[in-house]
Structures are given as C-alpha cells and as structure tokens.
Design an enzyme around this catalytic site. Sequence first.
Site, PDB file in Angstrom:
ATOM      1  N   LYS A  53       0.837  -1.203   0.000  1.00  0.00           N
ATOM      2  CA  LYS A  53       0.000   0.000   0.000  1.00  0.00           C
ATOM      3  C   LYS A  53       0.871   1.252   0.000  1.00  0.00           C
ATOM      4  O   LYS A  53       0.601   2.212  -0.727  1.00  0.00           O
ATOM      5  CB  LYS A  53      -0.939  -0.019   1.220  1.00  0.00           C
ATOM      6  CG  LYS A  53      -2.009  -1.098   1.110  1.00  0.00           C
ATOM      7  CD  LYS A  53      -2.787  -1.337   2.398  1.00  0.00           C
ATOM      8  CE  LYS A  53      -3.717  -2.541   2.235  1.00  0.00           C
ATOM      9  NZ  LYS A  53      -4.490  -2.874   3.439  1.00  0.00           N
ATOM     10  N   GLN A  97      -4.583  -1.368   9.616  1.00  0.00           N
ATOM     11  CA  GLN A  97      -4.511  -2.717   9.047  1.00  0.00           C
ATOM     12  C   GLN A  97      -5.101  -3.731  10.018  1.00  0.00           C
ATOM     13  O   GLN A  97      -4.795  -3.738  11.209  1.00  0.00           O
ATOM     14  CB  GLN A  97      -3.031  -3.049   8.726  1.00  0.00           C
ATOM     15  CG  GLN A  97      -2.829  -4.362   8.000  1.00  0.00           C
ATOM     16  CD  GLN A  97      -3.394  -4.383   6.577  1.00  0.00           C
ATOM     17  OE1 GLN A  97      -3.553  -3.339   5.937  1.00  0.00           O
ATOM     18  NE2 GLN A  97      -3.705  -5.566   6.084  1.00  0.00           N
ATOM     19  N   ASP A 120     -11.030   2.674   3.882  1.00  0.00           N
ATOM     20  CA  ASP A 120     -11.252   1.221   3.806  1.00  0.00           C
ATOM     21  C   ASP A 120     -12.733   0.889   3.597  1.00  0.00           C
ATOM     22  O   ASP A 120     -13.068  -0.244   3.234  1.00  0.00           O
ATOM     23  CB  ASP A 120     -10.813   0.555   5.124  1.00  0.00           C
ATOM     24  CG  ASP A 120      -9.497  -0.180   4.984  1.00  0.00           C
ATOM     25  OD1 ASP A 120      -9.218  -0.701   3.896  1.00  0.00           O
ATOM     26  OD2 ASP A 120      -8.754  -0.239   5.996  1.00  0.00           O
TER      27      ASP A 120
HETATM   28  N1  GUN Z   1      -6.705  -6.853   6.260  1.00  0.00           N
HETATM   29  C1  GUN Z   1      -6.969  -7.610   5.176  1.00  0.00           C
HETATM   30  N2  GUN Z   1      -7.519  -6.856   4.190  1.00  0.00           N
HETATM   31  C2  GUN Z   1      -7.586  -5.599   4.678  1.00  0.00           C
HETATM   32  C3  GUN Z   1      -8.036  -4.370   4.118  1.00  0.00           C
HETATM   33  O1  GUN Z   1      -8.526  -4.276   2.981  1.00  0.00           O
HETATM   34  N3  GUN Z   1      -7.927  -3.286   4.923  1.00  0.00           N
HETATM   35  C4  GUN Z   1      -7.432  -3.359   6.190  1.00  0.00           C
HETATM   36  N4  GUN Z   1      -7.390  -2.247   6.909  1.00  0.00           N
HETATM   37  N5  GUN Z   1      -7.012  -4.471   6.736  1.00  0.00           N
HETATM   38  C5  GUN Z   1      -7.078  -5.592   5.956  1.00  0.00           C
END
Ligand code: GUN
Length: 279
Positions: A53, A97, A120
């Site tokens: 990311k 996350q 998100d």
């Molecule tokens: N953990 C697995 N996929 C995601 C996601 O798309 N966003 C976040 N914040 N955590 C994750």
Amino acid sequence: MSTIILDGKATSKKIKEELRDKVMVLKGKGVEPTLAVVIVGDDPASHVYVRSKKRACEFIGIRSLSYELPEDTSEEDLLGIVCELNDRDDVNGILVQLPLPKHISDDKVIMAINPVKDVDGFHPVSVGNLSIGNKGFISCTPYGIIELLKRYEVPIEGKNCVIVGRSNIVGKPISILLLRENGTVTICHSRTKDLKGVCKNADIIIAAIGRAKMITDEYVKEGAVVIDVGINRLEDGTLCGDVDYEKVKDLTSYITPVPGGVGPMTIAMLMSNVVSSVS
Ligand code: GUN
C-alpha cells in the site's frame, strides 16, 4: 471455450497511472492527498500488505504517514492515535490494518475513524451508505472486483451471481454492488444446502471462502465468470486461491488468477478512495 484472464495486475497499474495524473493536477492546486497507515504487531502477511500500500502511494504521489506500533500497544493508545489523525487537517485517509492483536477490538477502532476519512469503507456509516445507494467509501476488494468486471465489459445485469462467503469485508458488500449493477444475487455460506448445485447455476461466481482450491470444475457451469478472492499459502510456500484454477480455467469465459487478479485491484481502489477523499 476460449477463456479471458482478468488481469488484475495490469488493470491496477492502469488505474494507478490514471490516479497519478489526477494527483499531479491536485498538487498543482496545492492539494496533497495524504494517507495514514497504522499497523499494530508483527504479523508478516499484514506487513507485506502495508508495504504494498505504501509503495502504491509512492508511485501515485500520495503522501503516506506510517505508524508501526508494537504488539503490546493498548487499545486506548491506538484509539488516541486514531483520534489525533481524525483531527489533523493534513490527513485525508486513515487505514488501520486488520487483524489487530486479540486484546484490541477491531470494531471499536473502526468505529473511531471519522467516516469522511474511512478509505477502507469499513465504518458502519460507509456500510450503511453503500447499502442504501448513497455516496460514500466502498470497501476496496469488492470495489476492485466490480471495477475489474466493468473494465473488461463483463455484463452483470440480469446475471445469476453467486457469492460464496458472507464476510463483512467481501461477501456482504460485493452482494450489494452486484445488486446495484442489476445482478440477481445469492449469498452462500457454510450452512448452504447443495452448494455445488447452487454454484453450478451461476453465471458469475465470487469465491471468498478462505479455503484453498475449494471451487473445482464440479461447481462451475460452462461459460461462467469466476472471480477468486482467496489468497492461501500452500505447504510448499506457493500462493493459491479458493478456486482450483487448473481444473476450472478452461470451463470459464473469464477468470481471475491468484496472484495477479483481485489482490492488486484492492490496492488500486484503496488509492482511488484516497484520491476521492480530497476531490
Ligand atoms: N486486512 C486484510 N484486508 C484488509 C483491508 O482491505 N484493509 C485493512 N485495513 N485491513 C485488511
């Protein structure tokens, strides 16, 4: 049956290039989109995702702020950081996350994020907006699936769409998005009777179960579109999806590979959400 591979990696690159152009224009106007990325603990897979990311941010020209917190961070401290980020005018998007360590409630932390910075799309306000068709952030994996289908001009309207898996992050939101595109939607789960039979009738299958290679040729109708959301690591270290790609591929009209399908699209749509949070 000739099969078209839905290339998430190439499509994601294209989207990121489009976003890079948009960000250049924004920066020319003195606006710098900024994403705060928060990770707690040492989960290796989460660190891999967060690195991807941040790399995508760099490519596009989005400023990213990194908060790498130790495993024993208290819930109170994490909530404090989220509050600070909510209050900062120079932060547009906040990503915490998941999963968080067991002593911290995912729900409480998600609820603490200001919905205007919820890139998100996990906050109940975002989920509510999605479900009634209002504007708001759409969670990135389902958003990425729809974007991939649209860019390949895969028809959804009137199609029999079967989703296997009912998670808050994928199964439920993709059901709403497919419905919005006028698909006829069925959500299946561990208690579904005759799962094979239900899937065998599908024009579009979304596999989001989290079980390696579960969807075999016995589940797939000739000419179906198969979207594989799974990322499973096999004992030999290789990655595979929830779909048995080799068995299923030749039956399908369109299929996503793993890796290189839905995964890169998730990151592209996160970036898109960050850019739309300022524009
Ligand atoms: N953990 C697995 N996929 C995601 C996601 O798309 N966003 C976040 N914040 N955590 C994750």
